[in-house]
Design a protein around this motif. Structure first.
Motif, short mmCIF file in Angstrom:
data_model
loop_
_atom_site.label_atom_id
_atom_site.label_comp_id
_atom_site.label_asym_id
_atom_site.label_seq_id
_atom_site.Cartn_x
_atom_site.Cartn_y
_atom_site.Cartn_z
N ILE A 1 0.85 -1.18 0.00
CA ILE A 1 0.00 0.00 0.00
C ILE A 1 0.89 1.24 0.00
O ILE A 1 1.79 1.36 0.82
N THR A 2 0.62 2.15 -0.91
CA THR A 2 1.40 3.38 -1.00
C THR A 2 0.67 4.50 -0.25
O THR A 2 -0.49 4.81 -0.56
N ASN A 3 1.35 5.08 0.73
CA ASN A 3 0.82 6.22 1.46
C ASN A 3 1.32 7.50 0.79
O ASN A 3 2.51 7.82 0.84
N LEU A 4 0.41 8.23 0.13
CA LEU A 4 0.82 9.41 -0.63
C LEU A 4 1.36 10.51 0.27
O LEU A 4 2.19 11.32 -0.16
N ARG A 5 0.91 10.55 1.52
CA ARG A 5 1.41 11.59 2.44
C ARG A 5 2.76 11.21 3.04
O ARG A 5 3.55 12.09 3.39
N GLN A 6 3.00 9.90 3.17
CA GLN A 6 4.28 9.43 3.72
C GLN A 6 4.81 8.32 2.81
O GLN A 6 4.63 7.14 3.10
N PRO A 7 5.42 8.68 1.70
CA PRO A 7 5.89 7.65 0.74
C PRO A 7 6.91 6.70 1.34
O PRO A 7 7.03 5.56 0.87
N GLU A 8 7.62 7.10 2.36
CA GLU A 8 8.64 6.23 2.95
C GLU A 8 8.03 5.15 3.84
O GLU A 8 8.71 4.19 4.23
N GLN A 9 6.77 5.28 4.16
CA GLN A 9 6.12 4.29 5.02
C GLN A 9 5.95 2.97 4.26
O GLN A 9 5.57 2.96 3.09
N ILE A 10 6.23 1.86 4.92
CA ILE A 10 6.08 0.52 4.32
C ILE A 10 4.83 -0.12 4.90
O ILE A 10 4.77 -0.43 6.09
N SER A 11 3.82 -0.28 4.06
CA SER A 11 2.54 -0.86 4.49
C SER A 11 2.10 -1.89 3.46
O SER A 11 2.42 -1.77 2.27
N LEU A 12 1.35 -2.85 3.92
CA LEU A 12 0.83 -3.86 3.00
C LEU A 12 -0.41 -4.50 3.58
O LEU A 12 -0.67 -4.45 4.78
N ILE A 13 -1.19 -5.12 2.70
CA ILE A 13 -2.37 -5.88 3.08
C ILE A 13 -2.14 -7.32 2.67
O ILE A 13 -1.61 -7.60 1.59
N LEU A 14 -2.54 -8.23 3.55
CA LEU A 14 -2.26 -9.66 3.36
C LEU A 14 -3.54 -10.46 3.52
O LEU A 14 -4.31 -10.24 4.46
N LEU A 15 -3.78 -11.35 2.60
CA LEU A 15 -4.87 -12.32 2.70
C LEU A 15 -4.29 -13.72 2.61
O LEU A 15 -3.43 -13.99 1.78
N ASN A 16 -4.77 -14.59 3.47
CA ASN A 16 -4.44 -16.01 3.37
C ASN A 16 -5.68 -16.73 2.84
O ASN A 16 -6.71 -16.80 3.52
N MET A 17 -5.59 -17.23 1.60
CA MET A 17 -6.74 -17.83 0.92
C MET A 17 -6.59 -19.34 0.89
O MET A 17 -5.51 -19.87 0.63
N THR A 18 -7.70 -20.04 1.13
CA THR A 18 -7.69 -21.49 0.95
C THR A 18 -7.86 -21.81 -0.53
O THR A 18 -8.29 -20.97 -1.33
N SER A 19 -7.51 -23.02 -0.91
CA SER A 19 -7.59 -23.43 -2.32
C SER A 19 -8.95 -23.99 -2.69
O SER A 19 -9.13 -24.47 -3.82
N ARG A 20 -9.93 -23.91 -1.79
CA ARG A 20 -11.26 -24.46 -2.09
C ARG A 20 -11.92 -23.81 -3.30
O ARG A 20 -12.57 -24.51 -4.09
#
Length: 222
Positions: A83-102
């Motif tokens: 995820i890119t924070n436009l106000r703080q570009p140096e910030q390292i953020s991300l979103i994570l999903l763990n998906m089953t294979s069903r």
């Protein structure tokens, strides 16, 4: 952040070493002292993707020194995005999903293929994301190489195609032995029909030949 789908096991929003939000199936795994996000494969993969959606296997791929008969776990996989924070570009953020294979199993169960086959999905790093049947390390390497290979006592070959919208490649492996058996049965079926047609033609020939001979005999007698 409210999901009703049972195929999503974990959801995490992570930023600069902090878990801002999470909905987890197994909190102990993520919050254990032994687990450091920056050391996980899904983290490094997401940072490398730089804003693109990336797919990462749950377990890292075995190296070339390990036995080739090891089964690869494809029960779930990670979908991650930086995820890119436009106000703080140096910030390292991300979103994570763990998906089953069903979901893959449900979608592929309605596809009827002519021959014995199975589906394999890999990411851009040639890491296994999903397989519709148990797959070993050696079989995966053979699929990626594109040649014929032995698996489960049968001879297989495969075809591959890249997806347009996601960094994934779909491989369909099909049994050459099953194709040979199908071809043999088709040849046997065609030979049976051919033999039946020959017998029918012979019967008609004998019938009409007898009728013509009988008519000619009556003329000769007259």
């Amino acid at each position: 952040t409210t999901y009703s789908h049972s195929d999503i096991s974990d959801l995490i929003i992570w930023s600069d070493g902090q878990y801002l939000y999470y909905s987890l199936y197994n909190e102990l795994w993520y919050f254990s002292n032994r687990i450091v996000a920056e050391e996980q494969l899904w983290y490094t993969h997401a940072i490398t993707g730089n804003g693109k959606t990336v797919f990462t296997p749950v377990a890292p791929m075995p190296d070339s020194q390990e036995p080739t008969d090891i089964l690869i776990d494809t029960s779930s996989f990670y979908v991650t995005r930086k995820i890119t924070n436009l106000r703080q570009p140096e910030q390292i953020s991300l979103i994570l999903l763990n998906m089953t294979s069903r979901p893959f199993d449900e979608h592929l169960s309605g596809i009827e293929l002519l021959y014995d086959s199975f589906v394999v999905i890999t990411n851009e790093c040639d890491e296994l994301i999903y397989a519709s049947k148990d797959l070993t390390v050696g079989a995966l390497r053979n699929i990626l190489d594109g040649g014929d290979f032995q698996h489960g006592g049968n001879l297989w070959s495969s075809i591959s195609s890249d997806l347009e919208d996601f960094p994934l490649t779909v491989h369909v492996a099909y049994s050459l032995d099953d194709i040979s058996r199908e071809a043999a049965s088709l040849i046997f079926y065609a030979a049976g029909i051919y033999a039946l047609c020959m017998l029918l033609a012979l019967g008609l020939f004998l019938y009409y030949n007898k009728w013509i001979s009988h008519s000619a005999g009556m003329l000769l007698t007259t």
